[in-house]
Design a protein around this motif. Structure first.
Motif, PDB file in Angstrom:
ATOM      1  N   GLN A 100      -7.079   7.273  -3.052  1.00  0.00           N
ATOM      2  CA  GLN A 100      -7.448   8.394  -3.702  1.00  0.00           C
ATOM      3  C   GLN A 100      -8.089   8.188  -4.912  1.00  0.00           C
ATOM      4  O   GLN A 100      -9.016   8.947  -5.362  1.00  0.00           O
ATOM      5  N   ARG A 101      -7.716   7.606  -5.990  1.00  0.00           N
ATOM      6  CA  ARG A 101      -7.408   7.247  -7.017  1.00  0.00           C
ATOM      7  C   ARG A 101      -9.489   6.384  -7.419  1.00  0.00           C
ATOM      8  O   ARG A 101      -9.993   6.558  -7.890  1.00  0.00           O
ATOM      9  N   THR A 102      -9.520   5.575  -6.260  1.00  0.00           N
ATOM     10  CA  THR A 102     -10.333   4.827  -5.771  1.00  0.00           C
ATOM     11  C   THR A 102     -11.794   5.691  -5.322  1.00  0.00           C
ATOM     12  O   THR A 102     -12.778   5.286  -6.596  1.00  0.00           O
ATOM     13  N   GLU A 103     -10.710   6.299  -4.569  1.00  0.00           N
ATOM     14  CA  GLU A 103     -12.161   6.876  -4.385  1.00  0.00           C
ATOM     15  C   GLU A 103     -12.771   7.895  -5.151  1.00  0.00           C
ATOM     16  O   GLU A 103     -14.182   8.377  -5.246  1.00  0.00           O
ATOM     17  N   LYS A 104     -11.818   8.990  -6.018  1.00  0.00           N
ATOM     18  CA  LYS A 104     -11.981  10.179  -7.154  1.00  0.00           C
ATOM     19  C   LYS A 104     -12.651   8.755  -8.058  1.00  0.00           C
ATOM     20  O   LYS A 104     -13.880   9.424  -8.648  1.00  0.00           O
TER      21      LYS A 104
ATOM     22  N   ALA B 157       8.965   0.929   3.134  1.00  0.00           N
ATOM     23  CA  ALA B 157       7.822   1.409   3.535  1.00  0.00           C
ATOM     24  C   ALA B 157       7.429   2.509   2.561  1.00  0.00           C
ATOM     25  O   ALA B 157       5.716   2.754   3.129  1.00  0.00           O
ATOM     26  N   ALA B 158       7.826   3.152   2.823  1.00  0.00           N
ATOM     27  CA  ALA B 158       7.195   4.679   2.579  1.00  0.00           C
ATOM     28  C   ALA B 158       6.932   5.051   1.710  1.00  0.00           C
ATOM     29  O   ALA B 158       5.464   5.073   1.204  1.00  0.00           O
TER      30      ALA B 158
ATOM     31  N   ALA C 242       2.813   5.276   0.248  1.00  0.00           N
ATOM     32  CA  ALA C 242       2.751   6.606  -0.380  1.00  0.00           C
ATOM     33  C   ALA C 242       1.484   5.713  -2.238  1.00  0.00           C
ATOM     34  O   ALA C 242       0.417   6.432  -1.753  1.00  0.00           O
ATOM     35  N   ALA C 243       2.033   4.467  -1.994  1.00  0.00           N
ATOM     36  CA  ALA C 243       1.310   4.137  -3.128  1.00  0.00           C
ATOM     37  C   ALA C 243       0.245   3.502  -2.945  1.00  0.00           C
ATOM     38  O   ALA C 243      -0.790   3.597  -4.056  1.00  0.00           O
ATOM     39  N   ALA C 244       0.184   3.073  -1.522  1.00  0.00           N
ATOM     40  CA  ALA C 244      -1.101   2.654  -1.189  1.00  0.00           C
ATOM     41  C   ALA C 244      -2.005   3.825  -0.865  1.00  0.00           C
ATOM     42  O   ALA C 244      -3.537   3.795  -1.531  1.00  0.00           O
TER      43      ALA C 244
END
Length: 148
Positions: free
Chosen positions: A132-136, A120-121, A125-127
């Protein structure tokens, strides 16, 4: 009628779990998870000749490997027959085996919970990394994107 000495009807083709439920309903030694006498399978087959041996073996395995039964066995000193009479003594080796089986089961459950928590962790972390990648990417597009 005393259920401990009754000869219950057995429906051919019962699943092992259904058979176990029937044995628990018909014999207090099963219902109360008392330590079973060595050779209890032969006692059952004598009383219930229509039992399928394979189904009985599986049902007994489910019962004797249950955490409840193992916890009783860990502290037990005597075994019981189908009528609830004392039979054999529970040896130190059998008590030790029950304790080891309990420890293994609890360790396996703890390992499984730990693995699920770690998975789950990692998933979280992947999500988060994807977010963050999508935001960038959105920021870069806003900054360098062409206005048509």
């Amino acid at each position: 009628m005393n259920t401990a000495t009754a000869t219950p009807d057995v429906v051919p083709g019962l699943s092992p779990r259904a058979l176990l439920k029937k044995l628990q309903a018909d014999f207090p030694v099963f219902r109360d998870s008392q330590p079973l006498a060595i050779g209890i399978d032969k006692q059952l087959l004598a009383r219930l000749p229509d039992l399928e041996r394979k189904t009985l073996r599986v049902a007994l395995g489910i019962h004797t490997n249950s955490l409840r039964y193992l916890k009783v066995m860990e502290k037990a000193t005597v075994r019981f027959d189908l009528d609830g009479n004392t039979a054999d003594e529970v040896t130190d080796a059998h008590r030790a085996h029950a304790l080891e089986a309990i420890r293994e089961r609890l360790k396996k459950e703890a390992d499984k919970r730990r693995a699920e928590k770690e998975a789950a962790a990692v998933e979280h972390a992947a999500a988060e990394a994807e977010r963050q990648r999508t935001e960038k990417m959105g920021q870069l597009l806003a900054k360098f994107g062409r206005n048509s």
